[in-house]
Design an enzyme around this catalytic site. Structure first.
Site, PDB file in Angstrom:
ATOM      1  N   LYS C  83       0.878  -1.221   0.037  1.00 44.04           N
ATOM      2  CA  LYS C  83       0.007   0.472   0.052  1.00 44.04           C
ATOM      3  C   LYS C  83       0.693   1.103   0.409  1.00 44.04           C
ATOM      4  O   LYS C  83       2.490   1.062   0.111  1.00 44.04           O
ATOM      5  CB  LYS C  83      -1.115  -0.079   1.183  1.00 44.04           C
ATOM      6  N   SER C 158      -9.551   1.714   3.125  1.00 48.21           N
ATOM      7  CA  SER C 158      -9.001   2.324   2.475  1.00 48.21           C
ATOM      8  C   SER C 158      -7.933   1.646   1.559  1.00 48.21           C
ATOM      9  O   SER C 158      -7.166   2.795   0.266  1.00 48.21           O
ATOM     10  CB  SER C 158      -8.108   3.382   3.079  1.00 48.21           C
ATOM     11  N   SER C 182      -9.766  -0.582   7.717  1.00 46.41           N
ATOM     12  CA  SER C 182      -8.998  -0.398   5.627  1.00 46.41           C
ATOM     13  C   SER C 182      -8.507  -1.285   4.731  1.00 46.41           C
ATOM     14  O   SER C 182      -8.492  -1.712   4.146  1.00 46.41           O
ATOM     15  CB  SER C 182      -7.996   0.966   6.105  1.00 46.41           C
TER      16      SER C 182
END
Lengths: 95, 489, 493
Positions: C83, C158, C182
């Protein structure tokens, strides 16, 4: 607690965010509804409840007083918007 | 109307750790800009703080030194505001649970009066960087400020007093006492010129007898003992004048300008700040156990107040000398070493307070950089005590040591031939010569009223000392001259 | 390369590790293959912000060399996606924001260092909601990510890029972060397995902070077994993170096969109430039945303060975020506006230009709730309720080993469907309390609802990751939801 435009403007200033009038009124709307949702908290009796700042009941570990970092100025300043003679530049600050 | 001044001080002391409070970057003074600002100090995205154990120990030592409560649990909070030299947009500090709770500090005033000043609390925090304003421009030639973050993250102990001081003199005495205690503890170098100790002064006035405080002004960054006194003096006068003219003192931040010797408002267009303190989620509570605190207490050095009492009561120094010498750990250490060498506390104190202090002051030197070591001074004092040299010659020897003309008092005494003549025969011979060469003065002496002869003998002493080039023992000369002259009457 | 695909499909970390060990494939071959897949598919999905092909191939060669020297570990040569919230030295680390579009991280996050030391290969940095603030991945400066199961649906957020990339087979696994759901919510939306570890289990150093007392990194992969291998590599105490805990890291993979007989499962009543999509609920109920068949017992429990989790979160997280994001001021790194008049103008315009709407909204909320006169009523109050929420879990774990429920109230919603922030926030209703309490939770694929995956969430006490992985793994031994792949992936690869 309802939110007023002056409060949004004040928060924007404290947070150093440029906010146009249009944006401000849209934030008043959004933030007002978020706070309305948040206001449910007020109905909980928290008498005698201590705030929980951190999910684990742990304590701070201390670091030995040793110099472990070396100069990496050149690397750190590669992403800097404006530097001169190793200094970060900002518009002239008058004290 | 009679006015009373109320003063409280916030003293920021840079702690003498090797590394920063939350990172492993060096705290050494004077490095190239931003060469000692690591990723944590710069607030690089993703970086996290870890607390320096030495900073914690030093804060506790200070607390113990002022008999304060040490918090079993203390917590770091974030003080949120934007400023050019504040990299993260917040300063990590301790607002709600400081590490050092209430304590007190005794201050001595010139007239040997002591007062106790309350310490409200002391807390740990990180220092900010520095803004530099000289001749920097951007690409389009506009004037810019340069930011050096080497200082960012240096540990500070902010010591907040109670509003207990009532005069500028008390405020500067308090600041000196803080300086003295932090340097004794070795937790700061106390160097005000380099900013290791900085002071904010809260000043208000109120009609004498009134219980509630007047509105206070905060004078920021007053960085010398003298400026503290001057800034307060100016500010007190300003406030009294303002009130007497029917005005009100505003609660505001002011700046003291030593050049014009006045304070001026730092008020800008900015509205009042709101620091939005909240517990720093990147740090956990610092929990100290009693054994740790006890250990630090047991290893605390003798502190100024104890040392002063010992100098006065056990060594017999005057209260004044004891106070002045004990105020500086370096001075006290110097004094004690000189005393141990010569074995005479009073003489050692006289020399330290007299000749040595004068010479240091003249050349703006700290005692640690004195060209005359404590051992050298002690040996010099010994030579006066054992009558090897006269007190007058001793001053010459001191100066010669100061100037580096020799390694020891003995070496200089030999080289300059300053050894006192104590041989009775040699002194008698010199006296006889002087008497023989001064018939007129001898005649006057003989004819004078007996009570006036004491003064007239001075001439003969002077002549004998001159003849001996100062090496004759003056007491001996005096005594033998009286005997010989009186024999002529 | 694609003719090799059959040899190690379906691509799990476990199967790739076996292929590498057997010598059936080299890391260079695997890496090249994944880079090709990304090239083919990601213009559609938009799951990566940066693809670091050159560095990946160099790392793959180094891994092959390590293996040739006989020094390979389990992850040596395994391609992974990170990420874009993890700082990666020498690589742009944007956090999904215009603010950091030009930011090359000068150092690597501790977990990145650990993965590098283990010899894994980073394919690139995955898309995400800006500064991890969002539940749909639509707040990214780099554009929305599409859900490979349905290109009209969001992947969740997210960590939406990570979830989409793993689901589509563009990476076998990814490392994400989870502040209020997330990792778990996008894992559920994309039909993969995602674990949020106990707060303090994995170092946060080098993870660009959203809400410091809630953020935690964790693995996102196809299987619980893969998650076990990844977590074992990234977990542990870090001297650079005061909030990481000095507890030994168990061998998570070694405990996967423990039988579940006697496992006590609690079903929180509050997780099966209004707003729960019936198809999601029935998938969860079916999953629970599977556990019963494996010897577990099930009982209802109550977490009475559940409904206050979202309100408490939207005080605490924005408060911390408002402070954490103050460092983005246009001075030392990040976006800087043109020709500032003065310092305040520099701050205000740089930040206004660099941050997107949702980030600004949360900064403003946090600034407001921390400000004088509101701090006690909001921040302190929320932290008190946080204690009550944690106590609910501690009480429940006195009686049961794990809790189970849906990860999300609905399957993935359509792109652009959630324009109202408050209704978006309520998407995280089942995941947020876990972060507030700091406990671990894992989402595993448990069925389909209208062609979109749904997740079963399994919650455990603090530091019970080994148990959660074991419980999830046993489910995956008994079901094949985790093996299903979107048609998009089958077409593209």
């Amino acid at each position: 607690m309802a939110l007023e435009q002056t409060q949004v403007r004040r928060a924007a200033h404290l947070a150093r965010l440029d906010v146009s009038d249009d944006q401000a009124s849209s934030f008043v709307d959004d933030l007002g509804r978020i706070l309305e949702m948040v206001d449910q908290l007020q109905s909980v009796d928290t008498h005698d409840v201590a705030p929980l700042m951190h999910p684990l009941d742990a304590t701070q570990r201390l670091r030995a007083d040793e110099v472990t970092e070396e100069d990496q100025r050149e690397r750190f300043q590669r992403s800097a918007p404006a530097v001169e003679d190793g200094l970060y530049l900002v518009p002239r600050v008058v004290e | 109307m009679q006015w009373e001044t109320v003063i409280g001080l916030e003293v920021h002391v840079q702690l003498a750790t090797r590394s920063k409070i939350f990172s492993g970057a060096s705290t050494a003074f004077g490095a190239g800009p931003n060469t000692q600002a690591c990723a944590v100090d710069l607030g690089m995205p993703g970086t996290l703080p870890v607390v320096n154990e030495q900073a914690v120990a030093m804060a506790v030592q200070f607390g113990l030194g002022v008999n304060a409560d040490i918090a079993e649990t203390s917590v770091f909070d974030r003080k949120n505001y934007f400023y050019a030299d504040l990299p993260k947009g917040y300063q990590t500090s301790q607002m709600y649970h400081p590490i050092v709770g209430p304590g007190e500090l005794e201050i001595s005033l010139d007239d040997d009066v002591t007062r106790r000043i309350g310490i409200h609390h002391a807390h740990l925090e990180e220092d900010a960087g520095k803004s530099l304003h000289e001749s920097l421009t951007d690409d389009s030639g506009r004037e810019m400020t340069g930011i050096d973050l080497n200082r960012a993250g240096t540990p500070l102990l902010e010591i907040v007093s109670d509003p207990d001081m009532r005069s500028a003199k008390e405020a500067s005495a308090y600041l000196r006492a803080i300086h003295s205690i932090v340097t004794y503890l070795g937790i700061s170098d106390g160097n005000m010129a380099e900013g290791s100790m900085r002071c904010d002064v809260n000043v208000s006035v109120r009609p004498k007898g009134q219980a509630e405080f007047g509105t206070r002004a905060e004078i920021k960054n007053v960085n010398s003992f003298r400026f503290v006194e001057q800034a307060i003096a100016f500010e007190v006068e300003r406030q009294i004048e303002l009130i007497e003219d029917g005005g009100d003192v505003e609660q505001e931040t002011r700046l003291y300008d030593p050049d014009s010797d006045e304070t001026r408002s730092m008020r800008t267009k900015e509205e009042a700040n709101d620091y939005r303190y909240f517990p720093c989620p990147d740090l956990l509570p610092i929990v100290l156990d009693q054994a740790y605190i006890d250990h630090l207490r047991d290893t605390l050095p003798e502190l100024p107040a104890d040392k002063r009492a010992r100098f006065e009561n056990q060594l017999g120094l005057s209260a004044y000398d004891a106070g002045v010498i004990a105020a500086s750990r370096d001075m006290a250490d110097y004094f004690e070493e000189a005393m141990n060498v010569c074995g005479d506390a009073k003489q050692a104190a006289n020399w330290v307070q007299g000749e040595l202090s004068a010479a240091l002051k003249r050349e703006h030197l700290d005692v640690t950089r004195s060209p005359v070591s404590a051992r050298q001074l002690g040996e010099l004092i010994s030579r006066v005590q054992d009558d090897t040299i006269s007190g007058k010659a001793a001053k010459q020897v001191f100066q010669a040591l100061w100037d580096g003309q020799g390694e020891s008092a003995d070496e200089i005494i030999d080289a300059k031939g300053l050894k006192q003549v104590t041989d009775t025969g040699a002194i008698d011979a010199m006296i006889d010569d002087v008497i023989a060469q001064s018939p007129q003065q001898v005649a006057q002496y003989v004819e004078a009223e007996p009570e006036k002869r004491g003064k007239m003998i001075g001439y003969f002493v002077g002549q004998v000392m001159k003849a001996s080039r100062g090496t004759a023992n003056p007491q001996q000369v005096n005594q033998r001259l009286s005997e010989k002259l009186d024999a002529l009457v | 390369m694609s003719d090799h695909t059959a040899d190690y499909a379906p691509e799990t970390v476990t199967s790739l590790a076996a292929a590498l060990q057997r010598g059936d494939a080299s890391s260079r071959e695997l890496t090249t293959d994944y880079l090709k897949r990304i090239e083919r598919a990601d213009s559609t999905l938009n799951s990566f912000i940066s693809v670091t092909a050159e560095q990946a191939l160099a790392a793959a060669d180094a891994a092959d060399q390590t293996r040739a020297e006989g020094n390979a570990g389990y992850l040596t040569g395994i391609p992974l996606a990170l990420k874009d919230i993890f700082c990666t030295r020498g690589v742009r680390t944007s956090c999904g924001s215009k603010m950091l579009d030009n930011f090359t991280a000068p150092y690597s996050a501790t977990v990145v260092e650990k993965l590098n030391a283990a010899g894994s290969v980073s394919l690139g940095k995955t898309n995400m909601d800006e500064f991890a603030m969002g539940s749909s991945n639509e707040s990214s400066y780099y554009g929305a990510v599409k859900n490979p199961w349905d290109l009209t649906a969001v992947p969740g957020g997210s960590s939406g890029g990570s979830a989409a990339a793993v689901a589509a087979g563009l990476a076998p696994a990814s490392l994400g972060t989870d502040t209020g759901g997330s990792i778990r919510q996008p894992a559920a939306f994309c039909g993969i397995t995602g674990l949020k570890p106990t707060y303090g289990r994995v170092s946060r150093y080098g993870i660009i902070a959203y809400a410091s007392s809630l953020d935690q990194a964790g693995p996102m992969a196809r299987t619980a077994e893969d998650c076990a291998h990844l977590l074992g590599n990234v977990a542990g105490h870090d001297l650079r993170d005061s909030t990481s805990m000095a507890r030994c890291v168990p061998d998570y993979a070694a405990e996967l096969d423990a039988p579940l007989a006697g496992l006590k499962i609690g079903l929180p009543r509050e997780y099966f109430g209004d707003g729960l999509d019936p198809a999601v609920e029935s998938a969860v109920r079916e999953a629970v039945k599977v556990y019963e068949s494996l010897g577990a017992t099930v009982r209802d429990v109550s977490l009475p303060h559940t409904r206050y989790a979202t309100p408490a979160y939207y005080v605490i997280a924005p408060a911390e975020a408002s402070s954490n994001l103050s460092r983005f001021d246009g001075v030392r790194f990040g976006h800087r506006c043109d020709n500032p008049d003065d310092l305040v103008d520099l701050y205000k315009r740089s930040r206004a230009e660099g941050f997107g709407e949702e980030v600004k909204r949360r900064i403003l909320i946090g600034t407001h709730t921390l400000s004088e006169g509101f701090f006690d009523a909001y921040y302190i109050k929320a932290q008190k309720i946080r204690r009550l929420i944690r106590q609910d879990f501690l009480d429940a774990f006195d009686d049961v080993d794990v809790l189970m429920g849906p990860t999300t109230p609905t399957p993935a919603f359509d792109l652009g469907a959630q324009s109202d922030p408050v209704s978006m926030y309520l998407q995280d209703i089942y995941t947020i309390a876990i972060n507030l309490a700091g406990i671990p939770a894992i989402s595993v694929p448990a069925g389909m609802a209208g062609g979109r995956p749904t997740g079963l969430q399994i919650l455990g006490p603090h530091f019970a990751e080994a148990r959660l992985l074991n419980v999830a793994h046993q489910f995956q031994q008994a079901t094949d939801w985790h093996q299903q792949r979107p048609a998009f992936a089958k077409e593209m690869i």
